[in-house]
Design a protein around this motif. Structure first.
Motif, PDB file in Angstrom:
ATOM      1  N   ALA A 118      -2.684  67.101 -25.304  1.00 17.46           N
ATOM      2  CA  ALA A 118      -3.964  67.502 -25.884  1.00 17.46           C
ATOM      3  C   ALA A 118      -4.187  66.836 -27.235  1.00 17.46           C
ATOM      4  O   ALA A 118      -5.278  66.339 -27.521  1.00 17.46           O
ATOM      5  CB  ALA A 118      -4.015  69.017 -26.029  1.00 17.46           C
ATOM      6  N   THR A 119      -3.147  66.793 -28.083  1.00 17.79           N
ATOM      7  CA  THR A 119      -3.332  66.205 -29.409  1.00 17.79           C
ATOM      8  C   THR A 119      -3.586  64.709 -29.305  1.00 17.79           C
ATOM      9  O   THR A 119      -4.449  64.171 -30.003  1.00 17.79           O
ATOM     10  CB  THR A 119      -2.096  66.461 -30.297  1.00 17.79           C
ATOM     11  OG1 THR A 119      -0.921  66.168 -29.541  1.00 17.79           O
ATOM     12  CG2 THR A 119      -2.053  67.900 -30.760  1.00 17.79           C
ATOM     13  N   SER A 120      -2.871  64.042 -28.401  1.00 15.61           N
ATOM     14  CA  SER A 120      -3.047  62.603 -28.242  1.00 15.61           C
ATOM     15  C   SER A 120      -4.443  62.292 -27.698  1.00 15.61           C
ATOM     16  O   SER A 120      -5.152  61.406 -28.194  1.00 15.61           O
ATOM     17  CB  SER A 120      -1.952  62.086 -27.301  1.00 15.61           C
ATOM     18  OG  SER A 120      -2.364  60.973 -26.594  1.00 15.61           O
ATOM     19  N   SER A 121      -4.861  63.068 -26.691  1.00 18.76           N
ATOM     20  CA  SER A 121      -6.146  62.824 -26.057  1.00 18.76           C
ATOM     21  C   SER A 121      -7.299  63.174 -26.999  1.00 18.76           C
ATOM     22  O   SER A 121      -8.316  62.482 -27.023  1.00 18.76           O
ATOM     23  CB  SER A 121      -6.231  63.655 -24.774  1.00 18.76           C
ATOM     24  OG  SER A 121      -7.362  63.316 -24.046  1.00 18.76           O
ATOM     25  N   LEU A 171     -11.831  61.413 -30.105  1.00 22.95           N
ATOM     26  CA  LEU A 171     -12.697  61.385 -31.288  1.00 22.95           C
ATOM     27  C   LEU A 171     -12.871  59.948 -31.781  1.00 22.95           C
ATOM     28  O   LEU A 171     -13.979  59.518 -32.109  1.00 22.95           O
ATOM     29  CB  LEU A 171     -12.110  62.267 -32.393  1.00 22.95           C
ATOM     30  CG  LEU A 171     -12.115  63.774 -32.078  1.00 22.95           C
ATOM     31  CD1 LEU A 171     -11.376  64.553 -33.165  1.00 22.95           C
ATOM     32  CD2 LEU A 171     -13.545  64.287 -31.950  1.00 22.95           C
ATOM     33  N   ALA A 172     -11.777  59.199 -31.799  1.00 22.93           N
ATOM     34  CA  ALA A 172     -11.858  57.811 -32.264  1.00 22.93           C
ATOM     35  C   ALA A 172     -12.754  56.985 -31.342  1.00 22.93           C
ATOM     36  O   ALA A 172     -13.569  56.186 -31.799  1.00 22.93           O
ATOM     37  CB  ALA A 172     -10.463  57.198 -32.312  1.00 22.93           C
ATOM     38  N   ASP A 173     -12.622  57.221 -30.045  1.00 22.03           N
ATOM     39  CA  ASP A 173     -13.389  56.470 -29.053  1.00 22.03           C
ATOM     40  C   ASP A 173     -14.877  56.799 -29.181  1.00 22.03           C
ATOM     41  O   ASP A 173     -15.729  55.922 -29.105  1.00 22.03           O
ATOM     42  CB  ASP A 173     -12.872  56.845 -27.661  1.00 22.03           C
ATOM     43  CG  ASP A 173     -13.363  55.888 -26.588  1.00 22.03           C
ATOM     44  OD1 ASP A 173     -13.709  54.752 -26.944  1.00 22.03           O
ATOM     45  OD2 ASP A 173     -13.396  56.271 -25.412  1.00 22.03           O
ATOM     46  N   LEU A 174     -15.172  58.085 -29.415  1.00 20.18           N
ATOM     47  CA  LEU A 174     -16.561  58.513 -29.555  1.00 20.18           C
ATOM     48  C   LEU A 174     -17.215  57.823 -30.752  1.00 20.18           C
ATOM     49  O   LEU A 174     -18.333  57.326 -30.672  1.00 20.18           O
ATOM     50  CB  LEU A 174     -16.613  60.037 -29.722  1.00 20.18           C
ATOM     51  CG  LEU A 174     -17.996  60.666 -29.858  1.00 20.18           C
ATOM     52  CD1 LEU A 174     -18.744  60.566 -28.537  1.00 20.18           C
ATOM     53  CD2 LEU A 174     -17.903  62.122 -30.290  1.00 20.18           C
ATOM     54  N   ILE A 175     -16.477  57.790 -31.874  1.00 26.88           N
ATOM     55  CA  ILE A 175     -17.087  57.323 -33.117  1.00 26.88           C
ATOM     56  C   ILE A 175     -17.028  55.800 -33.258  1.00 26.88           C
ATOM     57  O   ILE A 175     -18.001  55.179 -33.682  1.00 26.88           O
ATOM     58  CB  ILE A 175     -16.421  58.022 -34.319  1.00 26.88           C
ATOM     59  CG1 ILE A 175     -16.695  59.533 -34.220  1.00 26.88           C
ATOM     60  CG2 ILE A 175     -16.954  57.489 -35.644  1.00 26.88           C
ATOM     61  CD1 ILE A 175     -15.848  60.384 -35.096  1.00 26.88           C
ATOM     62  N   ALA A 216      -9.808  67.560 -23.783  1.00 21.81           N
ATOM     63  CA  ALA A 216      -8.588  67.698 -24.580  1.00 21.81           C
ATOM     64  C   ALA A 216      -8.578  69.057 -25.279  1.00 21.81           C
ATOM     65  O   ALA A 216      -7.530  69.708 -25.376  1.00 21.81           O
ATOM     66  CB  ALA A 216      -8.501  66.571 -25.604  1.00 21.81           C
ATOM     67  N   GLY A 217      -9.742  69.498 -25.749  1.00 14.84           N
ATOM     68  CA  GLY A 217      -9.835  70.796 -26.413  1.00 14.84           C
ATOM     69  C   GLY A 217      -9.449  71.928 -25.469  1.00 14.84           C
ATOM     70  O   GLY A 217      -8.732  72.857 -25.851  1.00 14.84           O
ATOM     71  N   THR A 218      -9.888  71.812 -24.203  1.00 21.08           N
ATOM     72  CA  THR A 218      -9.542  72.836 -23.212  1.00 21.08           C
ATOM     73  C   THR A 218      -8.037  72.874 -22.982  1.00 21.08           C
ATOM     74  O   THR A 218      -7.420  73.950 -22.956  1.00 21.08           O
ATOM     75  CB  THR A 218     -10.257  72.527 -21.873  1.00 21.08           C
ATOM     76  OG1 THR A 218     -11.614  72.177 -22.164  1.00 21.08           O
ATOM     77  CG2 THR A 218     -10.218  73.714 -20.943  1.00 21.08           C
ATOM     78  N   ILE A 268      -5.057  75.890 -23.623  1.00 22.61           N
ATOM     79  CA  ILE A 268      -4.025  76.262 -22.637  1.00 22.61           C
ATOM     80  C   ILE A 268      -2.639  76.079 -23.251  1.00 22.61           C
ATOM     81  O   ILE A 268      -1.773  76.956 -23.162  1.00 22.61           O
ATOM     82  CB  ILE A 268      -4.147  75.384 -21.364  1.00 22.61           C
ATOM     83  CG1 ILE A 268      -5.508  75.624 -20.698  1.00 22.61           C
ATOM     84  CG2 ILE A 268      -3.010  75.678 -20.394  1.00 22.61           C
ATOM     85  CD1 ILE A 268      -5.809  74.651 -19.553  1.00 22.61           C
ATOM     86  N   ALA A 269      -2.459  74.921 -23.912  1.00 26.08           N
ATOM     87  CA  ALA A 269      -1.143  74.600 -24.479  1.00 26.08           C
ATOM     88  C   ALA A 269      -0.734  75.651 -25.509  1.00 26.08           C
ATOM     89  O   ALA A 269       0.396  76.155 -25.494  1.00 26.08           O
ATOM     90  CB  ALA A 269      -1.176  73.210 -25.111  1.00 26.08           C
ATOM     91  N   LEU A 270      -1.658  75.994 -26.416  1.00 23.61           N
ATOM     92  CA  LEU A 270      -1.310  76.933 -27.490  1.00 23.61           C
ATOM     93  C   LEU A 270      -0.994  78.320 -26.936  1.00 23.61           C
ATOM     94  O   LEU A 270      -0.213  79.063 -27.525  1.00 23.61           O
ATOM     95  CB  LEU A 270      -2.448  77.011 -28.515  1.00 23.61           C
ATOM     96  CG  LEU A 270      -2.617  75.735 -29.365  1.00 23.61           C
ATOM     97  CD1 LEU A 270      -3.816  75.857 -30.285  1.00 23.61           C
ATOM     98  CD2 LEU A 270      -1.351  75.449 -30.166  1.00 23.61           C
ATOM     99  N   SER A 271      -1.586  78.648 -25.758  1.00 20.61           N
ATOM    100  CA  SER A 271      -1.289  79.958 -25.183  1.00 20.61           C
ATOM    101  C   SER A 271       0.074  79.957 -24.472  1.00 20.61           C
ATOM    102  O   SER A 271       0.672  80.995 -24.257  1.00 20.61           O
ATOM    103  CB  SER A 271      -2.388  80.371 -24.207  1.00 20.61           C
ATOM    104  OG  SER A 271      -2.314  79.575 -23.054  1.00 20.61           O
TER     105      SER A 271
END
Lengths: 271, 265
Positions: free
Chosen positions: A71-74, A79-83, A129-131, A135-138
């Motif tokens: 998730a952190t990598s994606s 974000l970098a790809d978007l901007i 990635a946010g989704t 999941i990961a944090l839970s």
């Protein structure tokens, strides 16, 4: 100089609003593209899910920990790809000579190149990635401290900056070798494919390379190790993740120098 | 027939002029090859024999796949993307009044592209991989023509899918959304994210029956000699899908050209 930097966000915003309007002219296609883009990125994570249907730990990481790395990598790449992701189209502009138009407009060429064909559908990756992050944090039991919390949030931003700098460096290289857009992919998309896994599985040489040569390990690996309280490889100190803002700053400097050097080399096309 | 051959030859030459793009593509394929080898080595160490593959099978899969991504057009290909672009812009009108079949014209264009990319990009990742890892090669000489046949069939199946996607533009004007959805299906079902043999249960069964399986997983299994029903059944599976898709493509072409409206005058 200061004034130019202060004006940049508003100028960038104006440019991308124009592109967003143009893509919304075909609403059905845009919705398909956004759904498609989210699903394309989801397939990476499905691969991880399928792998964990056969195994319980991957390179010493549990499913939850792998999801956190993913998730952190994606998120950083998304974000970098978007901007800045559109900047890779610069090669085509150079080949056709359309880059000239950037140089005569009263907005920095870099902003125009970064906003060129701004693809709102790329929101798909950060969304997905946010989704996965939720999941990961839970799933992972993290002993949260203030330092770890700050590190975690900061690392997403610095990770995006590191990837963004790589996009710009790849684009700058296209001033020298037009048509090499795919080359930068090995650092950016390849970097994401690499950093979604625990780096130690690739061997010590790779870990050294992504620490000291192309600092991809600072995007998410070292920060996540710090947050999870895992030791760093190669006998490096466990707080090495804290250096990621410094690494990001250095990468921005490098990308800025690279872009300027490329821009100076630009010659228009034609015969 | 001669005209289609001439088109394919010129398309081949056109793609052979993008030299730096070819070199940077091969470099990127090799980088991804090493990343995937690291992942698969770890996966197959944790679960030896996963999906009936041993470690050399899994690693050979990686390098064959990296060589095939561009020729097969797993991420879409310039040629069929251009076809979609022509439908959107209306330039397709020019293609329609040529004294050639639309389907065969674009098939020739795509075949020239694929042939160049197969020759220039197909083998190099395999060589790079073989320098570092212990890879598998077809066990006897007579298997090579079969491998080539499987590859060509894979490229043709992939072309018909991409052609149908481009033609969707006749109905929704902009085929880029469909291209994106087709990309998801192709990444997932061609075996790009993981070999289809590693897909568990019914997902694996479904994945192996789709036309995307015929584009990459099946040709690779022919090379490895790992097709569950044997190589003959694998080729039949490819030919079956190719026939169904070609007929559909021809039918859609006829319907699309009847309803086409080109603006301007």
């Amino acid at each position: 100089m200061v004034e130019r930097v202060l004006r940049a966000p508003a100028q960038y915003w104006l440019l991308i609003v124009m592109w967003i309007r143009s893509v919304l002219a075909y609403p059905a296609s845009f919705v398909l593209m956004l759904v498609g883009s989210t699903l394309v990125n989801l397939t990476d994570f499905v691969a991880v899910l399928i792998m964990f249907s056969h195994i319980t730990a991957f390179g010493g990481f549990t499913f939850g920990e792998m999801a956190l790395l993913y998730a952190t990598s994606s998120l950083a790449l998304g974000l970098a790809d978007l901007i800045t992701g559109s900047v890779e189209r610069v090669g085509e502009r150079i080949r056709t000579g359309a880059f000239d138009a950037y140089l005569i407009r009263p907005v920095p060429a870099f902003l125009q190149a970064a906003a060129d064909g701004f693809a709102l559908r790329r929101l798909g990756r950060p969304l997905q990635a946010g989704t996965v992050l939720v999941i990961a944090l839970s799933k992972v039991d993290i002993d949260w401290t203030v330092a770890r919390g700050i590190m975690f949030v900061v690392s997403v931003v610095t990770g995006a900056i590191i990837f963004g700098s790589l996009f710009v460096l790849g684009a700058a290289f296209q001033f020298v070798s037009i048509d090499s857009a795919e080359l930068a992919n090995s650092a950016t998309y390849g970097g994401q494919a690499l950093t979604q896994f625990p780096l130690t599985i690739f061997g010590k040489e790779i870990v050294r390379a992504v620490t000291f040569v192309v600092p991809l390990a600072f995007v998410n690996y070292y920060p996540v190790l710090f947050v999870l309280g895992k030791p760093a490889p190669l006998g490096l100190p466990s707080w090495i993740g804290l250096l990621s803002p410094l690494v990001a700053a250095a990468m921005v400097g490098l990308a800025s120098l690279g872009w300027r050097a490329g821009l100076r080399r630009y010659r228009s096309t034609g015969s | 027939m001669g005209v289609y051959w001439a088109i394919a030859v010129r398309s081949f030459r056109r793609f052979s002029t993008y030299r730096i793009a070819t070199v940077s593509g091969v470099f990127t394929n090799s980088v991804f090859g090493f990343i995937l080898c690291g992942v698969y080595l770890t996966l197959w160490r944790e679960r030896p024999g996963l999906g009936g593959y041993d470690v050399p099978d899994a690693l050979t899969f990686v390098w064959l796949q990296q060589g095939m991504l561009a020729p097969v057009g797993i991420f879409g290909a310039t040629t069929t993307n251009e076809l979609g672009e022509r439908v959107r812009s209306g330039e397709i009108a020019v293609d329609l009044y040529r004294p050639t079949q639309l389907l065969l014209w674009w098939l020739s264009v795509d075949f020239g592209r694929a042939a160049f990319q197969l020759l220039a990009r197909g083998g190099v990742p395999m060589v790079v991989g073989a320098l570092v890892f212990d890879l598998k090669f077809p066990s006897s000489v007579w298997l090579w023509p079969v491998v080539v046949l499987g590859l060509v069939l894979g490229i043709l199946v992939s072309f018909t899918i991409r052609y149908l996607v481009a033609l969707s533009g006749f109905w929704i004007t902009d085929s880029r959304g469909m291209e994106q959805l087709a990309l998801v299906l192709s990444l997932f079902f061609a075996g790009t994210i993981l070999p289809l043999v590693a897909f568990p249960g019914w997902i694996g069964v479904v994945a192996r029956a789709t036309p995307w399986a015929a584009t990459m997983q099946v040709p690779i299994d022919i090379w490895l000699g790992r097709n569950p029903g044997g190589t003959g059944a694998a080729l039949l599976f490819q030919v079956g899908w190719l026939l169904v898709l070609l007929l559909t493509a021809q039918l859609i072409t006829t319907v699309a050209t009847r309803k086409v409206v080109i603006h301007g005058g």
